[in-house]
Design an enzyme around this catalytic site. Structure first.
Site, PDB file in Angstrom:
ATOM      1  N   SER A 118     -11.843  -4.332  -8.313  1.00 42.80           N
ATOM      2  CA  SER A 118     -10.694  -5.228  -8.169  1.00 42.80           C
ATOM      3  C   SER A 118     -11.012  -6.623  -8.667  1.00 42.80           C
ATOM      4  CB  SER A 118     -10.332  -5.367  -6.687  1.00 42.80           C
ATOM      5  OG  SER A 118      -9.930  -4.151  -6.147  1.00 42.80           O
ATOM      6  N   HIS A 139      -8.522  -0.688 -13.999  1.00 40.70           N
ATOM      7  CA  HIS A 139      -8.117  -1.064 -12.641  1.00 40.70           C
ATOM      8  C   HIS A 139      -6.760  -0.462 -12.286  1.00 40.70           C
ATOM      9  CE1 HIS A 139      -7.011  -4.538  -9.699  1.00 40.70           C
ATOM     10  NE2 HIS A 139      -7.543  -3.525  -9.059  1.00 40.70           N
ATOM     11  N   GLU A 151      -4.652  -1.944 -15.157  1.00 39.27           N
ATOM     12  CA  GLU A 151      -5.101  -3.163 -15.817  1.00 39.27           C
ATOM     13  C   GLU A 151      -6.406  -2.842 -16.544  1.00 39.27           C
ATOM     14  OE1 GLU A 151      -5.363  -7.632 -13.936  1.00 39.27           O
ATOM     15  OE2 GLU A 151      -5.575  -5.969 -12.598  1.00 39.27           O
ATOM     16  N   ASN A 189      -5.067  -9.434  -9.051  1.00 37.73           N
ATOM     17  CA  ASN A 189      -5.661  -9.959  -7.819  1.00 37.73           C
ATOM     18  C   ASN A 189      -5.868 -11.468  -7.851  1.00 37.73           C
ATOM     19  OD1 ASN A 189      -5.669  -7.631  -6.305  1.00 37.73           O
ATOM     20  ND2 ASN A 189      -7.493  -6.869  -7.347  1.00 37.73           N
TER      21      ASN A 189
HETATM   22  N1  CAA Z   1      -0.126   7.850  -1.751  1.00 38.96           N
HETATM   23  C1  CAA Z   1       0.643   8.583  -2.565  1.00 38.96           C
HETATM   24  N2  CAA Z   1       1.991   8.488  -2.587  1.00 38.96           N
HETATM   25  C2  CAA Z   1       2.560   7.621  -1.736  1.00 38.96           C
HETATM   26  C3  CAA Z   1       1.815   6.833  -0.855  1.00 38.96           C
HETATM   27  C4  CAA Z   1       0.410   6.973  -0.874  1.00 38.96           C
HETATM   28  N3  CAA Z   1      -0.386   6.242  -0.082  1.00 38.96           N
HETATM   29  N4  CAA Z   1       2.669   6.065  -0.121  1.00 38.96           N
HETATM   30  C5  CAA Z   1       3.903   6.377  -0.547  1.00 38.96           C
HETATM   31  N5  CAA Z   1       3.837   7.301  -1.517  1.00 38.96           N
HETATM   32  C6  CAA Z   1       4.967   7.903  -2.236  1.00 38.96           C
HETATM   33  C7  CAA Z   1       5.862   8.690  -1.326  1.00 38.96           C
HETATM   34  O1  CAA Z   1       5.425  10.033  -1.178  1.00 38.96           O
HETATM   35  C8  CAA Z   1       7.187   8.630  -2.062  1.00 38.96           C
HETATM   36  O2  CAA Z   1       7.159   9.572  -3.115  1.00 38.96           O
HETATM   37  P1  CAA Z   1       8.510  10.288  -3.627  1.00 38.96           P
HETATM   38  O3  CAA Z   1       9.352   9.224  -4.245  1.00 38.96           O
HETATM   39  O4  CAA Z   1       8.005  11.272  -4.608  1.00 38.96           O
HETATM   40  O5  CAA Z   1       9.147  10.906  -2.424  1.00 38.96           O
HETATM   41  C9  CAA Z   1       7.180   7.238  -2.715  1.00 38.96           C
HETATM   42  O6  CAA Z   1       5.792   6.836  -2.733  1.00 38.96           O
HETATM   43  C10 CAA Z   1       7.961   6.211  -1.932  1.00 38.96           C
HETATM   44  O7  CAA Z   1       7.458   6.244  -0.608  1.00 38.96           O
HETATM   45  P2  CAA Z   1       8.289   5.874   0.682  1.00 38.96           P
HETATM   46  O8  CAA Z   1       9.738   6.191   0.428  1.00 38.96           O
HETATM   47  O9  CAA Z   1       7.647   6.490   1.862  1.00 38.96           O
HETATM   48  O10 CAA Z   1       8.054   4.341   0.889  1.00 38.96           O
HETATM   49  P3  CAA Z   1       8.483   3.098   0.053  1.00 38.96           P
HETATM   50  O11 CAA Z   1       9.723   3.301  -0.728  1.00 38.96           O
HETATM   51  O12 CAA Z   1       8.411   1.991   1.015  1.00 38.96           O
HETATM   52  O13 CAA Z   1       7.304   2.917  -1.020  1.00 38.96           O
HETATM   53  C11 CAA Z   1       5.259   1.983  -1.689  1.00 38.96           C
HETATM   54  C12 CAA Z   1       5.982   2.865  -0.659  1.00 38.96           C
HETATM   55  C13 CAA Z   1       5.380   2.605  -3.058  1.00 38.96           C
HETATM   56  C14 CAA Z   1       3.817   1.949  -1.260  1.00 38.96           C
HETATM   57  C15 CAA Z   1       5.927   0.568  -1.686  1.00 38.96           C
HETATM   58  O14 CAA Z   1       5.986   0.067  -0.368  1.00 38.96           O
HETATM   59  C16 CAA Z   1       5.208  -0.417  -2.562  1.00 38.96           C
HETATM   60  O15 CAA Z   1       5.391  -0.445  -3.778  1.00 38.96           O
HETATM   61  N6  CAA Z   1       4.373  -1.299  -1.949  1.00 38.96           N
HETATM   62  C17 CAA Z   1       3.599  -2.307  -2.685  1.00 38.96           C
HETATM   63  C18 CAA Z   1       2.399  -1.661  -3.298  1.00 38.96           C
HETATM   64  C19 CAA Z   1       1.562  -2.638  -4.071  1.00 38.96           C
HETATM   65  O16 CAA Z   1       1.858  -3.812  -4.204  1.00 38.96           O
HETATM   66  N7  CAA Z   1       0.460  -2.132  -4.613  1.00 38.96           N
HETATM   67  C20 CAA Z   1      -0.505  -2.935  -5.311  1.00 38.96           C
HETATM   68  C21 CAA Z   1      -1.575  -3.336  -4.338  1.00 38.96           C
HETATM   69  S1  CAA Z   1      -2.752  -4.401  -5.091  1.00 38.96           S
HETATM   70  C22 CAA Z   1      -3.781  -3.357  -5.872  1.00 38.96           C
HETATM   71  O17 CAA Z   1      -3.653  -2.162  -5.852  1.00 38.96           O
HETATM   72  C23 CAA Z   1      -4.904  -4.003  -6.592  1.00 38.96           C
HETATM   73  C24 CAA Z   1      -6.147  -4.267  -5.831  1.00 38.96           C
HETATM   74  O18 CAA Z   1      -7.211  -4.275  -6.462  1.00 38.96           O
HETATM   75  C25 CAA Z   1      -6.160  -4.617  -4.402  1.00 38.96           C
HETATM   76  P1  NAD Z   2     -12.292   2.907   0.388  1.00 37.38           P
HETATM   77  O1  NAD Z   2     -13.044   2.151   1.416  1.00 37.38           O
HETATM   78  O2  NAD Z   2     -11.000   3.569   0.755  1.00 37.38           O
HETATM   79  O3  NAD Z   2     -13.225   4.027  -0.284  1.00 37.38           O
HETATM   80  C1  NAD Z   2     -14.474   3.774  -0.826  1.00 37.38           C
HETATM   81  C2  NAD Z   2     -15.248   5.085  -0.808  1.00 37.38           C
HETATM   82  O4  NAD Z   2     -16.462   4.899  -1.559  1.00 37.38           O
HETATM   83  C3  NAD Z   2     -15.662   5.537   0.598  1.00 37.38           C
HETATM   84  O5  NAD Z   2     -15.179   6.848   0.839  1.00 37.38           O
HETATM   85  C4  NAD Z   2     -17.190   5.489   0.569  1.00 37.38           C
HETATM   86  O6  NAD Z   2     -17.797   6.529   1.323  1.00 37.38           O
HETATM   87  C5  NAD Z   2     -17.478   5.657  -0.906  1.00 37.38           C
HETATM   88  N1  NAD Z   2     -18.777   5.137  -1.348  1.00 37.38           N
HETATM   89  C6  NAD Z   2     -19.358   3.955  -1.022  1.00 37.38           C
HETATM   90  N2  NAD Z   2     -20.538   3.834  -1.666  1.00 37.38           N
HETATM   91  C7  NAD Z   2     -20.694   4.947  -2.412  1.00 37.38           C
HETATM   92  C8  NAD Z   2     -21.695   5.396  -3.315  1.00 37.38           C
HETATM   93  N3  NAD Z   2     -22.771   4.656  -3.572  1.00 37.38           N
HETATM   94  N4  NAD Z   2     -21.536   6.600  -3.924  1.00 37.38           N
HETATM   95  C9  NAD Z   2     -20.450   7.370  -3.676  1.00 37.38           C
HETATM   96  N5  NAD Z   2     -19.467   6.984  -2.824  1.00 37.38           N
HETATM   97  C10 NAD Z   2     -19.575   5.793  -2.214  1.00 37.38           C
HETATM   98  O7  NAD Z   2     -12.052   1.868  -0.808  1.00 37.38           O
HETATM   99  P2  NAD Z   2     -10.873   1.846  -1.891  1.00 37.38           P
HETATM  100  O8  NAD Z   2      -9.765   1.037  -1.342  1.00 37.38           O
HETATM  101  O9  NAD Z   2     -10.642   3.205  -2.387  1.00 37.38           O
HETATM  102  O10 NAD Z   2     -11.556   0.949  -3.022  1.00 37.38           O
HETATM  103  C11 NAD Z   2     -12.460   1.503  -3.953  1.00 37.38           C
HETATM  104  C12 NAD Z   2     -12.576   0.574  -5.150  1.00 37.38           C
HETATM  105  O11 NAD Z   2     -11.282   0.403  -5.742  1.00 37.38           O
HETATM  106  C13 NAD Z   2     -13.074  -0.838  -4.824  1.00 37.38           C
HETATM  107  O12 NAD Z   2     -13.837  -1.307  -5.901  1.00 37.38           O
HETATM  108  C14 NAD Z   2     -11.782  -1.616  -4.685  1.00 37.38           C
HETATM  109  O13 NAD Z   2     -11.947  -2.982  -4.911  1.00 37.38           O
HETATM  110  C15 NAD Z   2     -10.961  -0.971  -5.791  1.00 37.38           C
HETATM  111  N6  NAD Z   2      -9.515  -1.097  -5.626  1.00 37.38           N
HETATM  112  C16 NAD Z   2      -8.960  -1.044  -4.389  1.00 37.38           C
HETATM  113  C17 NAD Z   2      -7.584  -1.142  -4.268  1.00 37.38           C
HETATM  114  C18 NAD Z   2      -6.929  -1.077  -2.926  1.00 37.38           C
HETATM  115  O14 NAD Z   2      -5.748  -1.404  -2.821  1.00 37.38           O
HETATM  116  N7  NAD Z   2      -7.632  -0.670  -1.873  1.00 37.38           N
HETATM  117  C19 NAD Z   2      -6.780  -1.260  -5.407  1.00 37.38           C
HETATM  118  C20 NAD Z   2      -7.389  -1.265  -6.673  1.00 37.38           C
HETATM  119  C21 NAD Z   2      -8.769  -1.203  -6.770  1.00 37.38           C
END
Ligand code: CAA
Ligand code: NAD
Length: 281
Positions: A118, A139, A151, A189
């Site tokens: 991330s 990403h 990304e 991010n």
């Molecule tokens: N895994 C797989 N599918 C999922 C899911 C999950 N965890 N959660 C929901 N879904 C699916 C559902 O099964 C449903 O599928 P269908 O359309 O085929 O029925 C669909 O998504 C919509 O789900 P819901 O109707 O239950 O819920 P919703 O309309 O509120 O949508 C959401 C859920 C898509 C998660 C929505 O709330 C959303 O877009 N949230 C924001 C997500 C976001 O911003 N993601 C980026 C995070 S940042 C990142 O990823 C980067 C990083 O490095 C941290």
């Molecule tokens: P998570 O905590 O759900 O899962 C991480 C997994 O990695 C765990 O099951 C752990 O047992 C395993 N693990 C740790 N060290 C390991 C190793 N050396 N070998 C094999 N397995 C190992 O975390 P996550 O949310 O799936 O995030 C995973 C990666 O994806 C991170 O780099 C995170 O920054 C990135 N990411 C996360 C998100 C998010 O929304 N959570 C979105 C995009 C990218």
């Protein structure tokens, strides 16, 4: 084109990535250091595929083929013949670098090794291998089966051939790509995490999480409020990203909110541990 893909880390991201690749018809192996996490993850993927059939979004033969496309790996040696390995383990540079080094000695010389990090420098991860030109950042967004974006980030050493191959791969798995640069947090991010951090400062100042989330959902049309999203991403991952932004960009505006640090110290990582800004049954 790649025929065999490996995914390492079967947490929420690795599971979603493996599901999407197997659904696209590619042979996929998934591994996690924790055996129970791996079996839970495969079960979760099967359950989601079954639900897709129930909802009429996938036919039964497509589901069965997808299940056959996906296998659990027993160890890193199973990745030897993968053309592409996608790392999705914990967001920690040292642990990722150790894994890349090990993979580098196992997989075929022409295989690509990419990270779903991330925030961490792709250039630095690439430098831990003897094939830095074959390493890049890919990403995915959470939840991977739903979010269209991937990304892409080139490290300083990433070759054009590697980039082109990954762009074709993302097209194959039906994701839309954008090209970021190798700076902490890339695009998403860099923008998203400071916003979530600001929401946490408001909680620390006494505003209720549900009021903040409703404000952003109903006032700005975000699908999830920032605190629900923080719990969904994982507070451990969020804290690591903010610490890295703060340390490497050197500006106070990225300082992680102390309340976030406290929650992580308490083991309240959000949805995955059952407690964060909200409680999950
Ligand atoms: N895994 C797989 N599918 C999922 C899911 C999950 N965890 N959660 C929901 N879904 C699916 C559902 O099964 C449903 O599928 P269908 O359309 O085929 O029925 C669909 O998504 C919509 O789900 P819901 O109707 O239950 O819920 P919703 O309309 O509120 O949508 C959401 C859920 C898509 C998660 C929505 O709330 C959303 O877009 N949230 C924001 C997500 C976001 O911003 N993601 C980026 C995070 S940042 C990142 O990823 C980067 C990083 O490095 C941290
Ligand atoms: P998570 O905590 O759900 O899962 C991480 C997994 O990695 C765990 O099951 C752990 O047992 C395993 N693990 C740790 N060290 C390991 C190793 N050396 N070998 C094999 N397995 C190992 O975390 P996550 O949310 O799936 O995030 C995973 C990666 O994806 C991170 O780099 C995170 O920054 C990135 N990411 C996360 C998100 C998010 O929304 N959570 C979105 C995009 C990218």
């Amino acid at each position: 084109m790649f025929t065999r893909i490996g995914v390492i880390g079967a947490g929420q991201m690795g599971a979603g990535i493996a599901q999407v690749i197997a659904t696209a018809g590619l042979s996929t192996i998934l591994f996690d250091a924790q055996t129970d996490a791996l079996s839970r993850s495969i079960e979760g993927i099967h359950k989601r595929l079954d639900q897709a059939v129930e909802k009429g979004k996938l036919d039964a033969s497509g589901r069965d083929q997808t299940k056959r496309n996906l296998a659990a790996a027993k160890g890193l040696n199973d990745f030897a013949d993968c053309d592409l390995v996608i790392e999705a383990i914990i967001e920690n540079f040292e642990i990722k670098a150790t894994l890349f080094k090990e993979l580098d000695s196992i997989v075929k010389p022409d295989s690509l090794l990419v990270s779903n990090t991330s925030s961490i420098s792709i250039t630095r991860i690439a430098a831990s291998t003897s094939r830095p030109e074959k390493v890049m950042g890919v990403h995915f967004m959470n939840p991977v089966p739903v979010m269209k974006l991937v990304e892409l980030i080139k490290g300083l050493q990433t070759s054009t051939e590697t980039y082109d191959a990954i762009v074709s791969f993302c097209e194959r798995i039906q994701k839309t790509t954008v090209l970021g640069i190798d700076t902490p947090g890339f695009i998403v991010n860099r923008i998203l995490c400071p916003m979530i951090n600001e929401a946490i400062f408001l909680v620390q100042e006494g505003v209720r999480p549900e009021d903040i989330d409703n404000a952003m959902k109903l006032g700005t049309n975000h699908p999830m409020g920032p605190l629900t999203l923080a719990d969904f991403v994982g507070l451990d991952t969020l804290l690591y990203i903010l610490q890295l932004l703060h340390r490497e960009l050197g500006e106070d505006k990225y300082r992680p909110c102390p309340l976030l640090t406290k929650y992580v110290e308490a083991g309240w990582f959000g949805k995955k541990t059952g407690r964060g800004f909200y409680s999950y049954a």
